[in-house]
Design a protein around this motif. Structure first.
Motif, mmCIF file in Angstrom:
data_model
loop_
_atom_site.group_PDB
_atom_site.id
_atom_site.type_symbol
_atom_site.label_atom_id
_atom_site.label_comp_id
_atom_site.label_asym_id
_atom_site.label_seq_id
_atom_site.Cartn_x
_atom_site.Cartn_y
_atom_site.Cartn_z
ATOM 1 N N GLU A 73 0.826 -1.206 0.000
ATOM 2 C CA GLU A 73 0.000 0.000 0.000
ATOM 3 C C GLU A 73 0.864 1.261 0.000
ATOM 4 O O GLU A 73 0.424 2.323 -0.435
ATOM 5 N N LYS A 74 2.090 1.119 0.522
ATOM 6 C CA LYS A 74 3.009 2.264 0.561
ATOM 7 C C LYS A 74 3.890 2.319 -0.681
ATOM 8 O O LYS A 74 4.770 3.170 -0.784
ATOM 9 N N GLY A 75 3.673 1.396 -1.629
ATOM 10 C CA GLY A 75 4.486 1.369 -2.838
ATOM 11 C C GLY A 75 5.847 0.758 -2.646
ATOM 12 O O GLY A 75 6.738 0.903 -3.487
ATOM 13 N N LEU A 76 6.059 0.025 -1.531
ATOM 14 C CA LEU A 76 7.370 -0.510 -1.218
ATOM 15 C C LEU A 76 7.589 -1.929 -1.728
ATOM 16 O O LEU A 76 8.623 -2.533 -1.462
ATOM 17 N N LEU A 77 6.617 -2.460 -2.462
ATOM 18 C CA LEU A 77 6.818 -3.747 -3.119
ATOM 19 C C LEU A 77 7.131 -3.561 -4.597
ATOM 20 O O LEU A 77 7.268 -4.530 -5.331
ATOM 21 N N GLU A 78 7.198 -2.318 -5.033
ATOM 22 C CA GLU A 78 7.499 -2.062 -6.434
ATOM 23 C C GLU A 78 8.945 -2.393 -6.746
ATOM 24 O O GLU A 78 9.337 -2.522 -7.900
ATOM 25 N N ASN A 79 9.757 -2.522 -5.735
ATOM 26 C CA ASN A 79 11.166 -2.785 -5.910
ATOM 27 C C ASN A 79 11.628 -3.666 -4.752
ATOM 28 O O ASN A 79 11.210 -3.460 -3.626
ATOM 29 N N ASN A 80 12.472 -4.633 -5.033
ATOM 30 C CA ASN A 80 12.914 -5.559 -3.990
ATOM 31 C C ASN A 80 13.916 -4.944 -3.021
ATOM 32 O O ASN A 80 14.258 -5.566 -2.018
ATOM 33 N N THR A 81 14.397 -3.759 -3.296
ATOM 34 C CA THR A 81 15.467 -3.186 -2.486
ATOM 35 C C THR A 81 15.086 -3.064 -1.017
ATOM 36 O O THR A 81 15.873 -3.400 -0.127
ATOM 37 N N PHE A 82 13.869 -2.598 -0.738
ATOM 38 C CA PHE A 82 13.469 -2.401 0.650
ATOM 39 C C PHE A 82 13.339 -3.737 1.378
ATOM 40 O O PHE A 82 13.793 -3.892 2.525
ATOM 41 N N ILE A 83 12.725 -4.733 0.725
ATOM 42 C CA ILE A 83 12.586 -6.050 1.365
ATOM 43 C C ILE A 83 13.961 -6.664 1.614
ATOM 44 O O ILE A 83 14.208 -7.267 2.661
ATOM 45 N N LYS A 84 14.861 -6.498 0.658
ATOM 46 C CA LYS A 84 16.220 -7.018 0.850
ATOM 47 C C LYS A 84 16.881 -6.355 2.055
ATOM 48 O O LYS A 84 17.585 -7.007 2.837
ATOM 49 N N ALA A 113 16.183 2.518 -5.852
ATOM 50 C CA ALA A 113 15.176 2.818 -4.826
ATOM 51 C C ALA A 113 15.807 3.642 -3.711
ATOM 52 O O ALA A 113 16.928 3.392 -3.302
ATOM 53 N N ARG A 114 15.079 4.598 -3.221
ATOM 54 C CA ARG A 114 15.568 5.375 -2.088
ATOM 55 C C ARG A 114 15.556 4.512 -0.833
ATOM 56 O O ARG A 114 14.748 3.609 -0.688
ATOM 57 N N ARG A 163 18.203 -8.366 5.186
ATOM 58 C CA ARG A 163 19.630 -8.280 5.513
ATOM 59 C C ARG A 163 19.818 -7.842 6.960
ATOM 60 O O ARG A 163 20.725 -8.333 7.653
ATOM 61 N N THR A 164 18.986 -6.953 7.425
ATOM 62 C CA THR A 164 19.105 -6.460 8.801
ATOM 63 C C THR A 164 18.867 -7.571 9.817
ATOM 64 O O THR A 164 19.523 -7.626 10.862
ATOM 65 N N HIS A 191 19.474 -10.670 9.286
ATOM 66 C CA HIS A 191 20.426 -11.746 8.975
ATOM 67 C C HIS A 191 19.784 -12.925 8.242
ATOM 68 O O HIS A 191 20.140 -14.080 8.484
ATOM 69 N N ARG A 192 18.853 -12.645 7.339
ATOM 70 C CA ARG A 192 18.264 -13.709 6.536
ATOM 71 C C ARG A 192 18.708 -13.565 5.076
ATOM 72 O O ARG A 192 17.899 -13.423 4.161
ATOM 73 N N GLU A 193 20.026 -13.615 4.894
ATOM 74 C CA GLU A 193 20.580 -13.519 3.543
ATOM 75 C C GLU A 193 20.104 -14.677 2.669
ATOM 76 O O GLU A 193 20.049 -14.553 1.436
ATOM 77 N N ASP A 194 19.764 -15.822 3.307
ATOM 78 C CA ASP A 194 19.277 -16.969 2.529
ATOM 79 C C ASP A 194 17.980 -16.614 1.795
ATOM 80 O O ASP A 194 17.742 -17.094 0.676
ATOM 81 N N LEU A 195 17.168 -15.776 2.422
ATOM 82 C CA LEU A 195 15.911 -15.371 1.781
ATOM 83 C C LEU A 195 16.148 -14.307 0.717
ATOM 84 O O LEU A 195 15.378 -14.211 -0.248
ATOM 85 N N ILE A 196 17.200 -13.534 0.880
ATOM 86 C CA ILE A 196 17.561 -12.561 -0.155
ATOM 87 C C ILE A 196 17.950 -13.296 -1.436
ATOM 88 O O ILE A 196 17.612 -12.881 -2.541
ATOM 89 N N ILE A 197 18.633 -14.413 -1.265
ATOM 90 C CA ILE A 197 19.033 -15.213 -2.428
ATOM 91 C C ILE A 197 17.797 -15.678 -3.194
ATOM 92 O O ILE A 197 17.786 -15.710 -4.433
ATOM 93 N N ARG A 198 16.736 -16.008 -2.477
ATOM 94 C CA ARG A 198 15.498 -16.417 -3.142
ATOM 95 C C ARG A 198 14.924 -15.273 -3.971
ATOM 96 O O ARG A 198 14.439 -15.480 -5.080
ATOM 97 N N LEU A 199 14.961 -14.072 -3.420
ATOM 98 C CA LEU A 199 14.463 -12.922 -4.160
ATOM 99 C C LEU A 199 15.283 -12.696 -5.425
ATOM 100 O O LEU A 199 14.743 -12.418 -6.495
ATOM 101 N N GLU A 200 16.592 -12.800 -5.289
ATOM 102 C CA GLU A 200 17.462 -12.552 -6.431
ATOM 103 C C GLU A 200 17.340 -13.639 -7.484
ATOM 104 O O GLU A 200 17.583 -13.407 -8.666
#
Length: 326
Positions: free
Chosen positions: A200-211, A238-239, A215-216, A218-227
Motif C-alpha cells: 500500500e506504501k508502494g514498497l513492493l514495487e522494488n525488492n530493495t526495501f525487502i532485501k 530505490a531510495r 539483511r538487517t 540476517h536472513r541472507e538466505d531469503l535474499i538469495i530467493r528474491l534474487e
C-alpha cells in the motif's frame, strides 16, 4: 518537478499559511498516516503558544520521509475540503503540477497461461493478493515506475512468509515502524500481512526495501530467493526507506543478552512502569515503550545511551556511533 522539490520551493509560504491553524493540519496529516503516533505526540508536545513551531517541525518531518510522502501531503493540501476552506491562500501557491495520485498498476502478461493478480491499494483486497496460488503458477505484480519495469513475485513472498519465525516477523514490524502505522502493525501476525501493508506504501514495487529488511535480520538466505526470482528482470534505483535509527536499535537488540534485557528493564522501571515492562519480552518491546513515552526518538537517544552505558559499553558504543554518523 518532484513532490519534495515542490514542497521545498514553497516551504516558507506553506509554513506561514498553515500556522493559522496548526492543530487542524497536524490532525489531518496524522489521519492520513503521513506521520506516526510518536511523531504526532512529539508535535503536540511543542509549546502551545508556538504555532509556527508546530508547522515548521511538521513540514520538516514530511520532507524527510521522501517524495511519496511529500506527494501525499501536497494532495492533502489541494483536495481536503476542510483544509481548502481554512487555508484559502493555498490556492495561490503553485502546487498543481505536483498533484500525485497512486501510481497505476497493470496486470502483467500471463505466466504459464495464468494472468497475474492486480495489486490493489484497497485494504479489503489485501488477503486476495497473497492467496497461496497452489496449482496456479507464480504470480507477479507489475507496477509502472518511470518507464522501467520491476516485478514482485508473490509466490516468492509467500515462500519467505513461510520461512520466517514469529520473532523475526515481530522484528520486521519494528523495523517498519516509520513507514507503517503502529495501529496496523499491532494487527500483523504473519509476514504476508506486513507485505500487504508495504504494498500500500508502494514498497513492493522494488525488492530493495525487502532485501534491506531481510539483511538487517540476517536472513541472507531469503535474499538469495528474491534474487533468484527470474520475474525480477530489473530493479530500479530505490531510495533508502529503512532508517538508521531502526537499524541501530535492532543491532542493540541483536547483541543484548537475556541478563542484559532484564537489567535494562530494571533501570527503566521508574520511567516505564512495571506493568508495561512485564509485557516486554524483547529489547525491541522495551524500545517501543520508550518511544511511546518519548524517551527516545531518531533525534534523541541520550536516555538510551545512559542506560546502556551502565550495562554494556559495547552496546553504548553502538548508540554513540549512530549519533556521530547522523
Amino acid at each position: 518537478m518532484s513532490a519534495k522539490a515542490t514542497v521545498r520551493r514553497n516551504k516558507t509560504a506553506i509554513q506561514t499559511i498553515l500556522s493559522g491553524d496548526h492543530r487542524l493540519i497536524v490532525n489531518k496529516v496524522y489521519e492520513k498516516e503521513l506521520i506516526n503516533q510518536r511523531e504526532y505526540n512529539s508535535l503536540k508536545s511543542i509549546n502551545r503558544e508556538d504555532a509556527e513551531g508546530h508547522v515548521i517541525e511538521l513540514v520538516d518531518k514530511i520532507m524527510n520521509k521522501g517524495d511519496d510522502t511529500c506527494g501525499a501531503f501536497l494532495n492533502l493540501l489541494q483536495t481536503d475540503e476542510d483544509i481548502k476552506s481554512t487555508f484559502p491562500q493555498l490556492k495561490d501557491l503553485q502546487l498543481n503540477e505536483a498533484l500525485f495520485v497512486p501510481r497505476p498498476v497493470e496486470i502483467s502478461p500471463p505466466h504459464n497461461g495464468v494472468e497475474s493478480k492486480v495489486l490493489q491499494h484497497d485494504s479489503s483486497q489485501r488477503e486476495t493478493m497473497f492467496d497461496d496460488g497452489k496449482g496456479k503458477g507464480a504470480q507477479h505484480v507489475t507496477p509502472r515506475s518511470n518507464g522501467s519495469r520491476s516485478t514482485t513475485n508473490i509466490r516468492t513472498l509467500l515462500d519467505i512468509n513461510n520461512e520466517l519465525e514469529s520473532s523475526e516477523v515481530a522484528a520486521l514490524c519494528f523495523l517498519c515502524s516509520d513507514v507503517v502505522s503502529r495501529k496496523h502493525l499491532e494487527e500483523i501476525r504473519q509476514a504476508k500481512d506486513l507485505f500487504s501493508r508495504l504494498s500500500e506504501k508502494g514498497l513492493l514495487e522494488n525488492n530493495t526495501f525487502i532485501k534491506e529488511l531481510l539483511r538487517t535480520i540476517h536472513r541472507e538466505d531469503l535474499i538469495i530467493r528474491l534474487e533468484a526470482d527470474r520475474g525480477n528482470l530489473e530493479e530500479t534505483d530505490a531510495r533508502r526507506v529503512l532508517s538508521n535509527f531502526r537499524i541501530m536499535l535492532y543491532k542493540i537488540y541483536d547483541d543484548m543478552t537475556v541478563d542484559g534485557l532484564e537489567s535494562m528493564k530494571l533501570l527503566l522501571m521508574s520511567k516505564l512502569g512495571k506493568r508495561h515492562l512485564d509485557h516486554c519480552k524483547t529489547a525491541l518491546d522495551v524500545f517501543a515503550e520508550m518511544e511511546k513515552k518519548e524517551l527516545i526518538s531518531d533525534t534523541h537517544v541520550d536516555e538510551l545511551y545512559d542506560v546502556l552505558l551502565k550495562l554494556d559499553v559495547k552496546l553504548a558504543k553502538t548508540v554513540k556511533h549512530y549519533t556521530m554518523s547522523r
